[in-house]
Design an enzyme around this catalytic site. Structure first.
Site, PDB file in Angstrom:
ATOM      1  N   ARG A 260     -22.778   0.078   2.955  1.00 15.92           N
ATOM      2  CA  ARG A 260     -22.748  -1.387   2.907  1.00 15.92           C
ATOM      3  C   ARG A 260     -23.170  -1.968   4.258  1.00 15.92           C
ATOM      4  O   ARG A 260     -23.892  -2.966   4.315  1.00 15.92           O
ATOM      5  CB  ARG A 260     -21.344  -1.865   2.543  1.00 15.92           C
TER       6      ARG A 260
ATOM      7  N   HIS B  84     -10.629   3.789   5.599  1.00 18.55           N
ATOM      8  CA  HIS B  84     -11.387   3.128   4.539  1.00 18.55           C
ATOM      9  C   HIS B  84     -10.559   1.915   4.124  1.00 18.55           C
ATOM     10  O   HIS B  84      -9.792   1.944   3.166  1.00 18.55           O
ATOM     11  CB  HIS B  84     -11.599   4.077   3.360  1.00 18.55           C
TER      12      HIS B  84
ATOM     13  N   ASP C 255     -18.647   2.485   2.917  1.00 20.56           N
ATOM     14  CA  ASP C 255     -18.568   1.374   3.874  1.00 20.56           C
ATOM     15  C   ASP C 255     -19.805   1.382   4.778  1.00 20.56           C
ATOM     16  O   ASP C 255     -20.372   0.325   5.079  1.00 20.56           O
ATOM     17  CB  ASP C 255     -17.321   1.493   4.754  1.00 20.56           C
TER      18      ASP C 255
ATOM     19  N   ARG D  59       0.828  -1.202   0.000  1.00 21.25           N
ATOM     20  CA  ARG D  59       0.000   0.000   0.000  1.00 21.25           C
ATOM     21  C   ARG D  59       0.867   1.258   0.000  1.00 21.25           C
ATOM     22  O   ARG D  59       0.552   2.242  -0.653  1.00 21.25           O
ATOM     23  CB  ARG D  59      -0.925   0.002   1.222  1.00 21.25           C
TER      24      ARG D  59
END
Length: 365
Positions: free
Chosen positions: A202, A226, A199, A139
């Site tokens: 969801r 996130h 998020d 990342r």
């Protein structure tokens, strides 16, 4: 014309008479609650006069950027939409495709160019451009490559739209929102990321499906990064006003932390599942961004969990961007909701902040 003077008992602006409120009055209590609920961000003025023409720029015309553009147009949120990308042919093709739908959309001027001058005078600049993660790439390495991309984007947006709000949706969104803030020189209330707004959708949708209710009646947040270290706030989750954890306890309905963790993993895995099946996510983030744009341009003061500068909140000491429930209005992030957290939730949020701070510390900005 009916005015407050004509019928003084019908029209009453309690805000304009705050100095006259009695200590025990309802308006005084409302003001006290408002001040306690939100912590204002520096630069977030109480109000701002709206212009007649609203202009939005979307940087990056990939699947995500175009989903945002299409949703913004269909919801009549922009009078002018500018598209910017480095690929002139795709850029022109996307512009023409949208223009050809003029008879089916609310009227809007749609323009596009590789030159950032096309973005001049934007109210909101949405950045969806960025490098994609390679197989086996960390990342941090992805963020570093995107820092270089942002160094070519953010200064140009600032140059042509110095009063704009920057809305970052490129991933990893928290780190890149921090990068955008540093590169722009804007106050923190005018730079934020889409964060865990999706998020949380969801999260609410998953619970609504299981409980057979509308997601509109499920109120709960996923905060923090996130990503994998996000934090579902179970302690304040409620269904139609009923605090669900307290309800389970009072009714003697058994539940376990492992069950809650399983539901959270399903939320985190939602994006991965979509990417596995269709190669990318687009429509949900498009609707998520449109909801944020609507709150901003229409000064709706809606509360969204978005990536903001979190230093000073919930014991976070690092100058880090992560998602907290924030009130959005015409000047950007108006304030951050003082969300009550359990000790465990606060500890997880602080750990999420440390994870992001470690990434930010390695960035070349």
């Amino acid at each position: 014309m009916v005015t407050a003077e004509t019928y003084p008992n019908i029209v009453f602006d309690w805000r304009s008479e705050t100095a006259e409120h009695a200590p025990e009055s309802a308006p005084k209590m409302a003001l006290d609650i408002k001040q306690a609920l939100f912590q204002l961000l520096p630069g977030a003025c109480p109000s701002r006069t709206a212009t007649k023409i609203s202009k939005i720029t979307v940087v990056g015309v990939g699947n995500v950027g175009m989903a945002c553009a299409q949703t913004i147009l269909t919801q009549n949120l922009a009078d002018e939409l500018a598209l910017v990308d480095v690929d002139p042919e795709k850029l022109r093709g996307e512009m023409l495709d949208l223009q050809h739908a003029a008879a089916f959309l609310p009227r809007a001027k749609i323009i596009a160019n590789t030159d950032y001058k096309v973005s001049e005078g934007s109210d909101i600049c949405i950045v969806s451009a960025g490098a994609r993660q390679r197989d086996g790439e960390s990342r941090l390495a992805l963020v570093q490559r995107n820092v270089a991309v942002f160094k070519s984007i953010i200064p140009q947006l600032v140059k042509y739209s110095p009063a704009a709000i920057l809305l970052i949706i490129s991933n990893p969104v928290d780190a890149l929102t921090y990068v955008a803030w540093k590169l722009s020189g804007f106050p923190s209330n005018r730079v934020f990321g889409s964060g865990t707004n999706l998020d949380s959708s969801r999260f609410r949708g998953l619970l609504a499906d299981r409980l057979d209710v509308s997601a509109h009646n499920v109120h709960g947040y996923v905060i923090g990064e996130h990503g994998d270290s996000s934090v579902p706030v179970w302690s304040t989750l409620n269904i139609g006003g009923v605090p669900i954890i307290e309800f389970l306890k009072s009714m003697g309905i058994p539940y376990s932390q492992s069950t809650l963790d399983e539901l959270h993993k399903m939320v985190i895995g939602g994006a991965y599942e979509v990417i596995k099946l269709k190669g990318y996510t687009s429509w949900a983030i498009g609707y998520s961004v449109a909801s944020l744009v609507k709150s901003l341009l229409r000064d709706q003061r809606c509360i969204h969990p978005v990536s903001v500068c979190a230093k000073g909140f919930h014991g976070i000491k690092d100058e880090v961007y992560l998602s907290l429930p924030a009130q959005l209005g015409y000047t950007g992030v108006m304030g951050v909701l003082n969300l009550p957290l359990t000790d465990e939730e606060r500890e997880k949020l602080q750990q999420s902040a440390k994870t992001l701070a470690e990434v930010q510390a390695e960035l070349d900005i």
